[in-house]
Design an enzyme around this catalytic site. Structure first.
Site, PDB file in Angstrom:
ATOM      1  N   GLU A   1       9.747  -5.649   7.824  1.00  0.00           N
ATOM      2  CA  GLU A   1       9.657  -7.066   7.281  1.00  0.00           C
ATOM      3  C   GLU A   1       8.601  -8.096   8.206  1.00  0.00           C
ATOM      4  O   GLU A   1       8.032  -8.802   7.664  1.00  0.00           O
ATOM      5  CB  GLU A   1      10.947  -7.809   6.939  1.00  0.00           C
ATOM      6  CG  GLU A   1      11.675  -7.060   5.672  1.00  0.00           C
ATOM      7  CD  GLU A   1      12.075  -5.686   5.742  1.00  0.00           C
ATOM      8  OE1 GLU A   1      12.251  -5.233   6.952  1.00  0.00           O
ATOM      9  OE2 GLU A   1      12.485  -5.134   4.909  1.00  0.00           O
TER      10      GLU A   1
ATOM     11  N   HIS B   1      22.943  -7.655   0.148  1.00  0.00           N
ATOM     12  CA  HIS B   1      22.072  -7.767  -1.145  1.00  0.00           C
ATOM     13  C   HIS B   1      22.304  -8.878  -2.059  1.00  0.00           C
ATOM     14  O   HIS B   1      22.141  -8.847  -3.004  1.00  0.00           O
ATOM     15  CB  HIS B   1      22.235  -6.430  -1.787  1.00  0.00           C
ATOM     16  CG  HIS B   1      21.708  -5.016  -1.363  1.00  0.00           C
ATOM     17  ND1 HIS B   1      22.305  -4.621  -0.197  1.00  0.00           N
ATOM     18  CD2 HIS B   1      20.611  -4.250  -1.609  1.00  0.00           C
ATOM     19  CE1 HIS B   1      21.525  -3.484   0.385  1.00  0.00           C
ATOM     20  NE2 HIS B   1      20.575  -3.364  -0.658  1.00  0.00           N
TER      21      HIS B   1
HETATM   22  C1  LIG Z   1      15.522  -4.241   6.926  1.00  0.00           C
HETATM   23  C2  LIG Z   1      15.706  -3.579   5.466  1.00  0.00           C
HETATM   24  N1  LIG Z   1      14.619  -3.645   4.557  1.00  0.00           N
HETATM   25  C3  LIG Z   1      14.668  -3.050   3.441  1.00  0.00           C
HETATM   26  C4  LIG Z   1      15.869  -2.300   2.914  1.00  0.00           C
HETATM   27  C5  LIG Z   1      16.004  -1.701   1.773  1.00  0.00           C
HETATM   28  N2  LIG Z   1      15.963  -0.240   1.986  1.00  0.00           N
HETATM   29  C6  LIG Z   1      17.406   0.348   1.963  1.00  0.00           C
HETATM   30  S1  LIG Z   1      17.161   2.076   2.364  1.00  0.00           S
HETATM   31  C7  LIG Z   1      15.680   1.783   2.518  1.00  0.00           C
HETATM   32  C8  LIG Z   1      14.677   3.072   2.948  1.00  0.00           C
HETATM   33  C9  LIG Z   1      14.998   3.775   4.275  1.00  0.00           C
HETATM   34  O1  LIG Z   1      14.127   4.795   4.310  1.00  0.00           O
HETATM   35  P1  LIG Z   1      14.723   5.915   5.573  1.00  0.00           P
HETATM   36  O2  LIG Z   1      14.725   4.852   6.999  1.00  0.00           O
HETATM   37  O3  LIG Z   1      13.642   6.904   5.756  1.00  0.00           O
HETATM   38  O4  LIG Z   1      16.365   6.376   5.317  1.00  0.00           O
HETATM   39  P2  LIG Z   1      16.783   7.301   3.872  1.00  0.00           P
HETATM   40  O5  LIG Z   1      17.022   6.197   2.949  1.00  0.00           O
HETATM   41  O6  LIG Z   1      15.489   7.848   3.563  1.00  0.00           O
HETATM   42  O7  LIG Z   1      17.731   8.240   4.445  1.00  0.00           O
HETATM   43  C10 LIG Z   1      15.118   0.651   2.295  1.00  0.00           C
HETATM   44  C11 LIG Z   1      13.549   0.214   2.250  1.00  0.00           C
HETATM   45  C12 LIG Z   1      17.077  -2.373   4.123  1.00  0.00           C
HETATM   46  N3  LIG Z   1      18.097  -1.963   3.763  1.00  0.00           N
HETATM   47  N4  LIG Z   1      16.767  -3.046   5.001  1.00  0.00           N
END
Ligand SMILES: Cc1ncc(C[n+]2csc(CCOP(=O)(O)OP(=O)(O)O)c2C)c(N)n1
Ligand SMILES: Cc1ncc(C[n+]2csc(CCOP(=O)(O)OP(=O)(O)O)c2C)c(N)n1
Ligand SMILES: [Mg+2]
Ligand SMILES: [Mg+2]
Lengths: 328, 364, 328, 364
Positions: free
Chosen positions: A62, A131
């Site tokens: 972000e 959220h």
């Molecule tokens: C700082 C932040 N930005 C956006 C989100 C929304 N979000 C939740 S999970 C996710 C993707 C995470 O991807 P990864 O780190 O690869 O973990 P995975 O879910 O694939 O296990 C996002 C963008 C969040 N939780 N926190």
């Protein structure tokens, strides 16, 4: 020019399509805004229509999203960045406060920052922790930013167009609880609605109800209930938190003499404090009762099983209005 | 645990005494560019020393000297093209002077006047960025704009060694790698971040290798050697302009001054280290080479010094004679159009018009 | 037990020495807090006395400083983190808002966050851009945080001890303009002052002046000037912005009927709004004049050559007080 | 530009069909640990599938499945010692179950009840961290606490591939390198961050090499191969506990599920890719090996499935029978002692006691 009835989130999408069609400088960026069309579908079909260069899935960062938006804006683009949820906007604060808000002033207009940062806000959708945030007050305090919060499909469309065309940075907060609550016909005519102006949704002489975001829904329900009991409330959707249109609010309160401010965010140091302070001092002589703030508690939004205890109902609003009316 | 082997190349042409340690690139056969570098560095140092003098005599605010690290920014200031964009850090005076900032703009900025960053000749270059490393995001955004518009230009983003620890810098590197952005990152590793020495910033042997995390090419150069700098930066800029993506350059320099005029480096920095560093500084090194290759002599030196002093003196006068901004200016640039509430505050300010003069000097 | 007269910043240092001597769990971290003793000398001699393990020069990364403080605090340490200037605190927001403020609530007390984040704030020292911020309102809005702002050497000492011993996260903002403005004898006796309590510095029945931080200095000067004109003002140093001690303020205003709130931060959505809103509504019947907010403008602090036009003088305060007194 | 050569080692013992491709480590001669891993993975998958069922039937909120990536967290859950600390991410159910979370805690947490993170048996482990990558700073802080207290333990910090783009993660790596912190970073690279594929997160060939930026050893392992995971994690933990500093492990896995129950991966993910990934998943692979080495049979499998179902069924009942929290709990844990203003708000809430039931399901 479509006139079909659409939801608030569809109106956001429609405004993005309109802007991108009519202005090559408009670009969209954020997490999952491309192929996925946004986790709430606000950016759906943009990638297909405008291509990868103008619709950018960013890495998960972000701070970076804010930083590159500022960089792009300085070169004359109009980036519209999506922060997936307001709970993840905090990492963007340093960039928004220290740079987006200041670039014009710092360079005496040589560089500017015509960007928009969109984020869905508020609780009530049974979402996980982080959220359900409503921290609009934190952004409204910063000189150089504008903060806009639409509460209907039409206002979402018109205000988002205005935000994108605004020569300065606009934080555009979308009440996700009512993303799909109502449908309205929203002509896709590119007509902006003014930023910096309250919208008076209902006229009435007995009491002024001031609110914004998703709470507009319960406030209008409360208006209806009050009406049935013969009470005519004026309902004002503030819509732009910064710069604040105090004129409309003061004009109303000087007529009604009574005012309830309704918001979902925590009470202390919230946006309601500013409005209450201004109304109390500027309408000092016309006030017949203390300005009442009906707001979230000073607690972290509970996890969703208990969040309804945090959120305000139309009943709460009716009761606060009546208590304010009964004040002698 | 297996530590993957990494070899970051190190580029150097002139040794500490100005003697070549490798065959010099062809372009050095014509001394014009090197003479330009020399003149620019000398001018920058005069500008810099005068800034300190102005601060010491209460005529300017806190100032971060670039003494000792002039070479880096001198070279990129020259190599950047008109439509490239510079995103500097606050010790890039030599580069800024070549990019459209006037000497008096430098003094205005550090003298607490926003107009130092306002001159139209500065075009789309970014002003000084005080919150460390945040400019890296801006630079990546400008490069993104170039990519969107199919422009064949480059963005050069400069920062210090301390800045490489901050998330902003690392997030921007990552983006440059994944989006193949037309960028050059230059880390001016002057060995200190205020009182924190390089070895307490990062456990890796080089800072250049932060590029590896992002899949970017990276190189270390002797940051006091304009020839090595020219080679590395020129190549990286061309690389960027023709769509081949970003490069990370770590320039090894030394901060010969205190952190700023509000700092006292004797509190934390061994004097011996400083003495050694003086032996490597860039101006003397290039001067020696120019002398030895008959491109320079005492007369030219004297003339250059006089010219530089005169230019700086003129700039100081302009700076000191610049009238204060009208109070309305404090309000007029927050938005393209001033909102009504702010307009009334502006009127309040105009009617107040007095205020207290603040006395203390900054501690940074 | 030393009783020599010391400055506010020396009192901070003295409290740190005291805490570290008496509690092994207290550790200090930040940029330049070690050998350099802090750019303002607040941490001077700590490294020499308590060693590198307890006095940590961190890499240059405010997000990290906040993040590791939370991690350390969860294990029972009491980290005191220095953010070099409040203008660089924004990168720490995500950690402070999303984690420090929530760890106790999120785990129902299983993990807690007894940390302190210190930062010098405010303008008036002729510093470069981003070295003059007063954004206390942004932190005060967050449930789970406490925000403390001392305005004298003695209060700095007693409140910092209390902040360090507090079982919850405390943001401790130090008014750097008066870091060295006055000296007071400050006994090094380890005695805390209460967090969450206003300090009434002067008693008077004519008008209530409410302020905090460096503005306390000009407010006391104004009190003096008013006194010479026969006006008895009550001066309240709020000291703890969150949780706010409204009782003391309301008790005063209910006596005086008039109130001026003085702060350096931008007016809109500032801390003054909350106090004005509460006073206006809770002292509705005793107020004889509108609550007046005398604050910074809604602009970015100007670069230092013009910053005196932003800052408030005792003259401004006297005038606002008189206008409020004259209100009929 | 010269791109420095980097070779990140890749660790794998069993191929996709469960056949050894290298001599197995000695400890595998006794099947106990591998049987434990198998049982844990199977249990975790039953827990996971039940969570999805609960969500689908409106009895639980949005849930992020760990299907397909159970091996990573199963292995570290076992290898962590009592006083080590786990800083997990939200797909670490198998690890969390071995560290003191009950199955019903998992359901409580995702069912929107803070008490899922409250059980004292969770000791000092961190709860799920929703803001991506922010937990990396906490982990570094816990490791710092161990260093300050001369504790010989380790902190294991887990995250996804997307998390490696965020500044928090990179800042924490850097600190671990410079302070030689007792940490293990595990990147569970499941190829997607919601809809963003791995190749759009980072331009480097491996995510493990982010460690190089921080001077840390790093390794890639097949994240569906419990033997490779055991080797890498065990060594890294020992390394950390005995003061040799941190390691970065990238485990290559695949997210076989949608991102969460609120996501529909068919919108962005090629079905062929998913089909291929199913061939590599960890449970089947280990089961095949156990079968082929006579450590497993149909009877044991059936018994295990029945036991797992019974355990999960019991947990579901406990979860569904857990009464709501009293309203006062919403107020009582913000501070050790509730401030007076908040106390009155609590009373207000108790007297209000009603409120609107919110209807919409989350979109994440
Ligand atoms: C700082 C932040 N930005 C956006 C989100 C929304 N979000 C939740 S999970 C996710 C993707 C995470 O991807 P990864 O780190 O690869 O973990 P995975 O879910 O694939 O296990 C996002 C963008 C969040 N939780 N926190
Ligand atoms: C985000 C942020 N934190 C702290 C500071 C205070 N500060 C100013 S310069 C500096 C050190 C910078 O070191 P480095 O990046 O090596 O650059 P140098 O000054 O050595 O050229 C610090 C900590 C700041 N300006 N911004
Ligand atoms: Mg440095
Ligand atoms: Mg992933």
């Amino acid at each position: 020019m479509s006139e079909q009835r659409i939801t608030l989130v569809e109106a956001v999408n429609q405004a993005l399509h309109y802007s991108m069609t009519h202005d090559d400088n408009v670009v969209v960026l954020g997490e999952d805004v491309g192929t996925n069309g946004g986790v709430f579908r606000a950016t759906v079909d943009l990638k297909e229509k405008f291509g990868l260069k103008r619709v950018m899935d960013t890495p998960l960062a972000e701070t970076l999203i804010a930083g590159i938006s500022i960089g792009m804006a300085s070169q004359g683009l109009k980036p519209v960045a999506e922060i997936q949820f307001m709970g993840f906007i905090f990492a963007a604060y340093e960039q928004m406060i220290s740079h987006a808000a200041r670039m014009r002033n710092r360079t005496r207009g040589r560089l500017t920052c015509p960007m928009v940062m969109r984020a869905p806000f508020g609780g009530g959708i049974h979402a996980p922790e982080h959220h359900s945030e409503s921290t609009e007050a934190l952004l409204a305090h910063i000189p150089g930013l504008k903060v806009v919060m639409p509460s209907s499909p039409r206002r979402a469309y018109g205000l988002l167009l205005a935000a994108i065309n605004d020569p300065d940075p606009v934080i555009f907060l979308e009440p996700k609880r009512i993303y799909r609550a109502v449908k309205q016909p929203v002509p896709d005519d590119g007509k902006e609605l003014p930023i910096g102006t309250c919208f008076t949704l209902k006229q009435g002489d007995d009491i002024t109800l001031v609110t914004w975001g998703a709470c507009v829904k319960e406030t209008l329900e409360a208006w209806q209930q009050l009406k049935q009991e013969g009470i005519n409330a004026e309902v004002i959707d503030v819509a732009t938190i910064k710069p604040l249109d105090m004129d409309t609010i003061l004009a109303s309160v000087s007529r009604t003499g009574r005012c309830v401010i309704i918001h979902e965010a925590a009470r202390s140091f919230g946006v309601g404090a500013e409005i209450a302070a201004e109304v109390s001092s500027q309408a000092f002589l016309s006030l017949e009762a203390p300005v009442r703030r009906l707001t979230g508690y000073d607690i972290t939004m509970p996890y969703y099983r208990m969040e309804h205890h945090y959120l305000l109902s139309s009943k709460d609003i009716v009761q606060a209005a009546k208590e304010t009316l009964e004040y002698q | 645990m297996i530590t993957p082997r990494v070899e970051v190349p190190f580029l150097q042409y002139l040794d500490e005494k100005g003697a070549p340690i490798a065959p010099l690139p062809d372009w050095t056969a014509n001394p014009d560019i090197l003479l330009h570098y020399y003149r620019q560095m000398v001018l920058a140092r005069v500008v810099d020393q005068k800034a300190i003098a102005l601060q010491r005599t209460g005529q300017m605010g806190t100032y971060p000297s670039c003494m000792g690290q002039e070479a880096v920014s001198t070279v990129f200031g020259h190599l950047l093209q008109h439509d490239d964009v510079l995103v500097p850090y606050y010790r890039d005076v030599p580069g800024q002077l070549q990019r459209g900032m006037e000497i008096e703009d430098i003094y205005l900025y550090w003298g607490g006047d926003e107009r130092g960053s306002a001159r139209p000749s500065q075009r789309k270059d970014f002003p000084n960025c005080v919150p460390i490393a945040t400019q890296a995001g801006h630079a990546a955004g400008i490069a993104t704009a170039m990519r969107i518009r199919n422009q064949h230009n480059a963005v050069l983003c400069s920062c210090g060694d301390g800045a490489t620890s901050k998330g902003d810098f690392l997030e921007a590197l990552n983006l440059a790698g994944v989006w193949q952005l037309p960028m050059v990152f230059i880390i001016n590793n002057n060995q200190w971040a205020i009182s924190v020495p390089r070895k307490l910033q990062c456990g890796a042997p080089t800072l250049a290798q932060k590029g590896i995390a992002a899949g970017l090419p990276c190189v270390q150069v002797d940051g006091n050697d304009v020839i090595a700098l020219h080679e590395a930066i020129d190549q990286a800029l061309q690389h960027a302009r023709c769509g081949k993506g970003a490069t990370v350059i770590e320039a090894i320099t030394y901060r010969l001054s205190d952190h700023t005029t509000a700092d006292d480096a004797t509190r934390y920095r061994p004097s011996e280290e400083l003495k050694q560093a003086w032996l490597k500084e860039p101006i003397k090194r290039l001067q020696t080479w120019l002398h030895q290759n008959d491109h320079w002599d005492e007369g030219k030196e004297q003339q250059l010094q006089e010219e530089a002093s005169a230019k700086v003196q003129k700039a100081v006068e302009n700076y000191l004679n610049t009238p204060h901004q009208p109070i309305s200016e404090l309000f007029d640039y927050h938005y393209a159009e001033i909102p009504p509430g702010l307009e009334s505050q502006k009127e309040e300010a105009l009617s107040r018009m007095t205020g207290q003069a603040a006395g203390q000097e900054s501690s940074i």
